[in-house]
Design a protein around this motif. Structure first.
Motif, mmCIF file in Angstrom:
data_model
loop_
_atom_site.group_PDB
_atom_site.id
_atom_site.type_symbol
_atom_site.label_atom_id
_atom_site.label_comp_id
_atom_site.label_asym_id
_atom_site.label_seq_id
_atom_site.Cartn_x
_atom_site.Cartn_y
_atom_site.Cartn_z
ATOM 1 N N GLY A 1 0.792 -1.226 0.000
ATOM 2 C CA GLY A 1 0.000 0.000 0.000
ATOM 3 C C GLY A 1 0.820 1.270 0.000
ATOM 4 N N GLY A 2 2.102 1.172 0.389
ATOM 5 C CA GLY A 2 2.938 2.361 0.460
ATOM 6 C C GLY A 2 2.459 3.341 1.507
ATOM 7 N N LEU A 3 1.852 2.833 2.591
ATOM 8 C CA LEU A 3 1.223 3.694 3.582
ATOM 9 C C LEU A 3 2.155 3.998 4.742
ATOM 10 C CD1 LEU A 3 -2.251 1.907 3.756
ATOM 11 C CD2 LEU A 3 -1.533 3.756 2.222
ATOM 12 N N THR A 4 2.010 5.192 5.279
ATOM 13 C CA THR A 4 2.654 5.540 6.539
ATOM 14 C C THR A 4 1.660 5.244 7.643
ATOM 15 O OG1 THR A 4 3.968 7.265 5.481
ATOM 16 C CG2 THR A 4 3.730 7.368 7.882
ATOM 17 N N LEU A 5 2.027 4.362 8.556
ATOM 18 C CA LEU A 5 1.063 3.831 9.507
ATOM 19 C C LEU A 5 1.154 4.502 10.865
ATOM 20 C CD1 LEU A 5 1.427 -0.009 8.809
ATOM 21 C CD2 LEU A 5 -0.176 1.604 7.791
ATOM 22 N N PRO A 6 -0.006 4.788 11.472
ATOM 23 C CA PRO A 6 0.006 5.153 12.896
ATOM 24 C C PRO A 6 0.349 3.935 13.727
ATOM 25 C CG PRO A 6 -2.255 4.897 12.128
ATOM 26 C CD PRO A 6 -1.369 4.759 10.925
ATOM 27 N N GLN A 7 0.672 4.127 14.981
ATOM 28 C CA GLN A 7 0.980 3.002 15.853
ATOM 29 C C GLN A 7 -0.223 2.062 15.934
ATOM 30 O OE1 GLN A 7 3.840 1.994 17.509
ATOM 31 N NE2 GLN A 7 4.719 3.532 16.134
ATOM 32 N N PRO A 8 0.012 0.756 15.828
ATOM 33 C CA PRO A 8 -1.119 -0.173 15.834
ATOM 34 C C PRO A 8 -1.647 -0.438 17.239
ATOM 35 C CG PRO A 8 0.914 -1.411 15.719
ATOM 36 C CD PRO A 8 1.299 0.054 15.667
ATOM 37 N N VAL A 9 -2.902 -0.822 17.299
ATOM 38 C CA VAL A 9 -3.436 -1.432 18.508
ATOM 39 C C VAL A 9 -2.928 -2.875 18.508
ATOM 40 C CG1 VAL A 9 -5.545 -2.046 19.753
ATOM 41 C CG2 VAL A 9 -5.474 0.020 18.340
ATOM 42 N N PRO A 10 -2.521 -3.438 19.649
ATOM 43 C CA PRO A 10 -2.035 -4.823 19.654
ATOM 44 C C PRO A 10 -3.038 -5.769 19.009
ATOM 45 C CG PRO A 10 -1.612 -3.791 21.769
ATOM 46 C CD PRO A 10 -2.448 -2.814 20.984
ATOM 47 N N ILE A 11 -2.528 -6.770 18.323
ATOM 48 C CA ILE A 11 -3.373 -7.746 17.642
ATOM 49 C C ILE A 11 -4.361 -8.379 18.621
ATOM 50 C CG2 ILE A 11 -1.659 -9.581 17.968
ATOM 51 C CD1 ILE A 11 -2.589 -10.761 15.280
ATOM 52 N N LEU A 12 -5.575 -8.613 18.146
ATOM 53 C CA LEU A 12 -6.592 -9.268 18.954
ATOM 54 C C LEU A 12 -6.403 -10.777 18.829
ATOM 55 C CD1 LEU A 12 -9.165 -9.015 20.715
ATOM 56 C CD2 LEU A 12 -10.486 -9.152 18.593
ATOM 57 N N GLY A 13 -5.776 -11.372 19.842
ATOM 58 C CA GLY A 13 -5.563 -12.803 19.848
ATOM 59 C C GLY A 13 -6.795 -13.554 20.309
ATOM 60 N N SER A 14 -6.841 -14.819 19.968
ATOM 61 C CA SER A 14 -7.972 -15.653 20.347
ATOM 62 C C SER A 14 -7.745 -16.246 21.734
ATOM 63 C CB SER A 14 -8.161 -16.783 19.327
ATOM 64 O OG SER A 14 -9.204 -17.646 19.713
ATOM 65 N N ARG A 15 -8.772 -16.216 22.563
ATOM 66 C CA ARG A 15 -8.669 -16.846 23.880
ATOM 67 C C ARG A 15 -8.628 -18.359 23.774
ATOM 68 N NH1 ARG A 15 -12.970 -13.425 27.663
ATOM 69 N NH2 ARG A 15 -11.924 -11.400 27.485
ATOM 70 N N GLN A 16 -9.022 -18.889 22.630
ATOM 71 C CA GLN A 16 -9.088 -20.333 22.441
ATOM 72 C C GLN A 16 -8.385 -20.689 21.134
ATOM 73 O OE1 GLN A 16 -13.003 -21.830 23.169
ATOM 74 N NE2 GLN A 16 -12.453 -23.954 22.792
ATOM 75 N N PRO A 17 -7.064 -20.889 21.156
ATOM 76 C CA PRO A 17 -6.331 -21.174 19.917
ATOM 77 C C PRO A 17 -6.628 -22.542 19.321
ATOM 78 C CG PRO A 17 -4.864 -20.317 21.626
ATOM 79 C CD PRO A 17 -6.151 -20.676 22.293
ATOM 80 N N LEU A 18 -7.268 -23.415 20.076
ATOM 81 C CA LEU A 18 -7.718 -24.719 19.574
ATOM 82 C C LEU A 18 -9.208 -24.855 19.859
ATOM 83 C CD1 LEU A 18 -4.777 -26.916 20.905
ATOM 84 C CD2 LEU A 18 -5.178 -26.313 18.507
ATOM 85 N N ARG A 19 -9.844 -25.786 19.144
ATOM 86 C CA ARG A 19 -11.261 -26.124 19.361
ATOM 87 C C ARG A 19 -12.190 -24.940 19.139
ATOM 88 N NH1 ARG A 19 -11.788 -31.334 18.512
ATOM 89 N NH2 ARG A 19 -10.550 -32.649 19.904
ATOM 90 N N TYR A 20 -11.878 -24.095 18.158
ATOM 91 C CA TYR A 20 -12.654 -22.879 17.952
ATOM 92 C C TYR A 20 -13.596 -22.937 16.745
ATOM 93 C CZ TYR A 20 -9.125 -21.893 14.373
ATOM 94 O OH TYR A 20 -8.304 -21.977 13.288
ATOM 95 N N ARG A 21 -13.381 -23.811 15.789
ATOM 96 C CA ARG A 21 -14.146 -23.771 14.539
ATOM 97 C C ARG A 21 -15.577 -24.231 14.754
ATOM 98 N NH1 ARG A 21 -11.535 -23.211 9.375
ATOM 99 N NH2 ARG A 21 -13.587 -23.774 8.586
ATOM 100 N N ASN A 22 -16.524 -23.411 14.295
ATOM 101 C CA ASN A 22 -17.932 -23.783 14.397
ATOM 102 C C ASN A 22 -18.463 -24.431 13.131
ATOM 103 O OD1 ASN A 22 -18.635 -21.683 12.535
ATOM 104 N ND2 ASN A 22 -18.704 -20.206 14.200
#
Length: 464
Positions: A122-143
């Motif tokens: 994109g060639g963008l100048t980025l503002p500081q990011p909000v930390p990535i939203l991680g999943s509380r359940q990295p396994l057994r999550y697919r519905n």
């Protein structure tokens, strides 16, 4: 034994050579990335099943013009981010790419993937990011899961996922990323389908009938839908089997048959018939009830979608006076959430069945401020009244160029772009920001698919 070549020695490198390498990054496909030093001014090496921080001896298997491909021959020093996969066939199955990588490293890599796309593509100048939203359940999550079905001649019926880059099926009896309540269906329905004697589709010859098993569960309601995908309805005693399954599984609310006779990689065809029970399950989401059909699009990670969409709505600081347009709205999940906080929310969706379900969901929840329009976004957008906020949530290919040009002409005060593909997000943001009429105020990554290389992102734009 051959001695490995230190990575700083000059060319030539040829297939079969061993190189000592340090893995520094990770691809979405699950390959580690290393760099040679001095080999043709340095080249990238992609090493399968490697983890950032690994020190390895890699055997070169392919030499391309701009990069090398290798596999681990020996692990000199494993990375602290290397973990034991939760699945015994993780190195073979193409369903997951990152089970050998710690979840902390997965999140860091996904944040970097989105940042790199926005900055480099994109060639963008980025503002500081909000930390990535991680999943509380990295396994057994697919519905939701859809399993291809094969039956090699003289062998039992198989269901599972394809090996990476192939159509060789890895047979599964359970899967650690799907809701654990679906494992029993995978095991027992596979056994029953073997017993039925129904012909199984052979994609190479375009013969046979049964193609896929689809399962979908309401994470909060426990309701399950079972869908068979077949080339035809020629499945003897299908109604009897459906009734047997309905009696055996108390949480099973419907058995459906989807017809797909096309010679295609698309899973579902255009027609779905309810064989027993009902064709929709009910799910609780962000304080309201959703009805979801067996083939409707709905995020496979219920809890993460709820957390991400609620966070996005919070960032908008809605006062109840706004008109919002939700483009590519599907069955209205985000539209309904925004409509509860705004004066009016308009959803646009191309699929007639999804629009009908969105309207029903609005009516069922008593949300009169939500309206839904059927048609492509590029066709419908110019006909709608101006919106204070436009939300874009397109498929992987991104927005049609006409949509972006219409938005640039209409200049809504705020645009929120949600994306499941960082590259197309970066491309479309570059177009929207090109003339300086908008500025990027905030961006964030979210992990909807732990153990895989997929990453969601959102960007907030304000009119200048």
């Amino acid at each position: 034994m051959e001695h490995p070549i230190p990575s700083g020695l000059p060319d030539p490198v040829k297939p079969g050579d061993l190189l000592m390498l340090e893995i520094t990054a990770l691809t979405p496909q699950g390959d580690g990335i290393a760099h040679t030093v001095g080999l043709g001014q340095g080249r990238v090496v992609f090493v399968s099943q490697a983890v950032p921080g690994d020190q390895v001896v890699a055997q070169i298997t392919e030499i391309k013009r701009n990069y090398l491909v290798g596999r681990i021959r020996s692990l000199i020093s494993p990375s602290p981010q290397r973990v034991r996969p939760a699945c015994i066939v993780a190195d073979k199955c193409g369903g997951c790419q990152w089970q050998h990588v710690s979840y902390a490293q997965q999140l860091a890599t996904k944040q970097q993937i989105l940042r790199d796309a926005l900055e480099r593509i994109g060639g963008l100048t980025l503002p500081q990011p909000v930390p990535i939203l991680g999943s509380r359940q990295p396994l057994r999550y697919r519905n939701k899961v859809t399993y291809p079905i094969t039956k090699p001649e003289g062998q039992p019926l198989r269901m599972g996922y394809y090996q990476r880059g192939s159509h060789r099926l890895v047979n599964l009896n359970q899967c650690p990323v799907q809701d654990e309540r679906l494992d029993v269906f995978l095991r027992e329905i596979k056994r029953d389908l073997q017993e039925t004697g129904w012909s199984v589709y052979d994609e190479s010859r375009h013969q046979g009938h049964l193609r896929h098993l689809g399962l979908r569960i309401g994470r909060r309601t426990r309701e399950v839908l079972l869908t068979l995908v077949s080339c035809s309805r020629r499945l003897p005693h299908l109604e009897s089997w459906a009734e047997r399954w309905m009696q055996r599984y108390p949480d099973l609310v419907g058995v459906c048959l989807n017809l797909n006779s096309a010679r295609t990689n698309a899973i579902f065809g255009p027609e779905t018939e309810v064989i027993a029970g009902r064709g929709s399950l009910r799910e609780e989401f962000a304080g309201f009830s959703l009805w979801i059909d067996s083939t409707s699009f709905f995020q496979v990670n219920t809890e993460q979608a709820e957390a991400f969409f609620t966070w996005i709505a919070d960032q908008l600081n809605l006062r109840g006076e706004e008109t919002i347009l939700d483009a590519y709205c599907g069955i209205g999940t985000l539209t309904l959430l925004l409509a509860q906080r705004a004066k009016r929310a308009m959803g646009v969706e191309a699929l007639p069945e999804a629009v009908a379900q969105a309207r029903y969901n609005a009516q069922f929840n008593g949300i009169a401020s939500a309206q839904f329009f059927q048609g492509t976004v590029e066709q419908v957008l110019p006909t709608l009244p101006p919106a204070d906020i436009v939300v874009l949530d397109p498929p992987r290919r991104g927005c049609d160029r006409q949509v972006l040009e219409t938005l640039k002409l209409r200049r809504p005060p705020r645009i929120v772009y949600i994306s499941c593909h960082p590259a197309t997000l970066a491309r479309d943001l570059q177009i929207l920001l090109a003339e300086g009429s908008y500025r990027l105020t905030q961006w964030r990554a979210a992990d909807f698919f732990p153990q895989t290389g997929h990453v969601e992102g959102v960007a907030f734009l304000e009119r200048v």
